[in-house]
Design a protein around this motif. Sequence first.
Motif, PDB file in Angstrom:
ATOM      1  N   THR A  75      85.513 -31.107  49.099  1.00 17.16           N
ATOM      2  CA  THR A  75      86.355 -30.178  49.438  1.00 17.16           C
ATOM      3  C   THR A  75      86.104 -28.882  49.106  1.00 17.16           C
ATOM      4  O   THR A  75      86.510 -27.886  49.686  1.00 17.16           O
ATOM      5  CB  THR A  75      87.854 -30.156  48.803  1.00 17.16           C
ATOM      6  OG1 THR A  75      87.511 -30.814  47.194  1.00 17.16           O
ATOM      7  CG2 THR A  75      88.527 -31.688  49.243  1.00 17.16           C
ATOM      8  N   THR A  76      84.720 -28.708  48.915  1.00 12.06           N
ATOM      9  CA  THR A  76      84.098 -27.265  48.807  1.00 12.06           C
ATOM     10  C   THR A  76      83.350 -26.608  49.973  1.00 12.06           C
ATOM     11  O   THR A  76      83.152 -25.530  49.934  1.00 12.06           O
ATOM     12  CB  THR A  76      82.772 -27.255  47.444  1.00 12.06           C
ATOM     13  OG1 THR A  76      81.736 -28.228  47.889  1.00 12.06           O
ATOM     14  CG2 THR A  76      83.418 -27.667  46.042  1.00 12.06           C
ATOM     15  N   GLN A  78      83.522 -25.563  53.851  1.00 13.51           N
ATOM     16  CA  GLN A  78      84.523 -25.169  54.702  1.00 13.51           C
ATOM     17  C   GLN A  78      84.800 -26.250  56.014  1.00 13.51           C
ATOM     18  O   GLN A  78      83.908 -26.730  56.446  1.00 13.51           O
ATOM     19  CB  GLN A  78      83.988 -24.030  55.543  1.00 13.51           C
ATOM     20  CG  GLN A  78      85.013 -23.360  56.306  1.00 13.51           C
ATOM     21  CD  GLN A  78      84.097 -22.055  57.019  1.00 13.51           C
ATOM     22  OE1 GLN A  78      83.056 -21.756  56.774  1.00 13.51           O
ATOM     23  NE2 GLN A  78      85.049 -21.312  57.897  1.00 13.51           N
ATOM     24  N   GLY A  79      86.283 -26.292  56.093  1.00 22.06           N
ATOM     25  CA  GLY A  79      86.503 -27.445  57.298  1.00 22.06           C
ATOM     26  C   GLY A  79      86.781 -28.752  56.647  1.00 22.06           C
ATOM     27  O   GLY A  79      87.339 -29.657  57.427  1.00 22.06           O
ATOM     28  N   ARG A 122      77.498 -30.021  58.815  1.00 25.02           N
ATOM     29  CA  ARG A 122      77.683 -28.997  58.009  1.00 25.02           C
ATOM     30  C   ARG A 122      77.615 -29.858  56.584  1.00 25.02           C
ATOM     31  O   ARG A 122      77.204 -29.378  55.554  1.00 25.02           O
ATOM     32  CB  ARG A 122      79.143 -28.183  57.979  1.00 25.02           C
ATOM     33  CG  ARG A 122      79.386 -27.096  57.200  1.00 25.02           C
ATOM     34  CD  ARG A 122      80.661 -26.168  57.424  1.00 25.02           C
ATOM     35  NE  ARG A 122      80.774 -26.096  58.916  1.00 25.02           N
ATOM     36  CZ  ARG A 122      81.887 -26.018  59.438  1.00 25.02           C
ATOM     37  NH1 ARG A 122      83.069 -26.375  58.882  1.00 25.02           N
ATOM     38  NH2 ARG A 122      81.963 -25.572  60.790  1.00 25.02           N
ATOM     39  N   GLU A 126      75.044 -28.693  53.482  1.00 19.90           N
ATOM     40  CA  GLU A 126      75.538 -28.000  52.429  1.00 19.90           C
ATOM     41  C   GLU A 126      75.326 -29.071  51.095  1.00 19.90           C
ATOM     42  O   GLU A 126      75.161 -28.302  49.971  1.00 19.90           O
ATOM     43  CB  GLU A 126      76.837 -27.740  52.329  1.00 19.90           C
ATOM     44  CG  GLU A 126      77.138 -26.509  53.547  1.00 19.90           C
ATOM     45  CD  GLU A 126      78.372 -26.096  53.527  1.00 19.90           C
ATOM     46  OE1 GLU A 126      79.008 -26.057  52.472  1.00 19.90           O
ATOM     47  OE2 GLU A 126      79.089 -25.210  54.638  1.00 19.90           O
TER      48      GLU A 126
END
Length: 206
Positions: A75-76, A78-79, A122, A126
């Motif tokens: 949940t860190t 984005q999206g 993503r 990340e």
Amino acid sequence: MIAKLTGVVDSTGTDWVVLDVGGVGYLATCSARTLARMVVGERASLVVETFVRDERIVLFGFADAGERDWFRLLTTIQGVGGRVALSLLSVLDPEQITRAIATQDKTALVRADGVGPKLALRVINELKDKVGNLSLGTPAAASAGKGAAPAPAGVNPALADAVSALVNLGYGRSEAFAAVMAASKGLGDTAPVGDLIRLGLKELSQ
């Protein structure tokens, strides 16, 4: 903030459980993996992550701290909200998510509802540096050769080359990764690529 709940399972749904704690029913949203452990009428414990959104308190419940920690990490990005993170944890356990990220296996991640190719990429980009050492455990011993794609951070080049060779033979990245890791356990950290491929193929044939 609520961090843990222990009580009797009152009822369950497709993505939720109501836990009766001393006569108070707490509604927690859970992954399919956690819900599979909830049996109505039996005692259960949940590790809880509390979200406050638009004046609403939302409880996300997990069967263990490992799943909770992965939820926090996901949940860190984005999206990736709570629902998408739970969707990922419903189709892949923490070890499988680690493997998918380490091997850059987008196909495994897009199996989750709400995760498309762009979001999967993503997630990989990340988190790959954060899970590299955890998943493969051996720092790179040498730089990649000129013109060759560098191995992901934390990946032993021999392991990465063996996985790549098996993928080129038509195996999926996740299954190739699992086979090479099994081979590495038997051969040791300094095993040559050829031996890793040979034993990896043996693992895949079983």
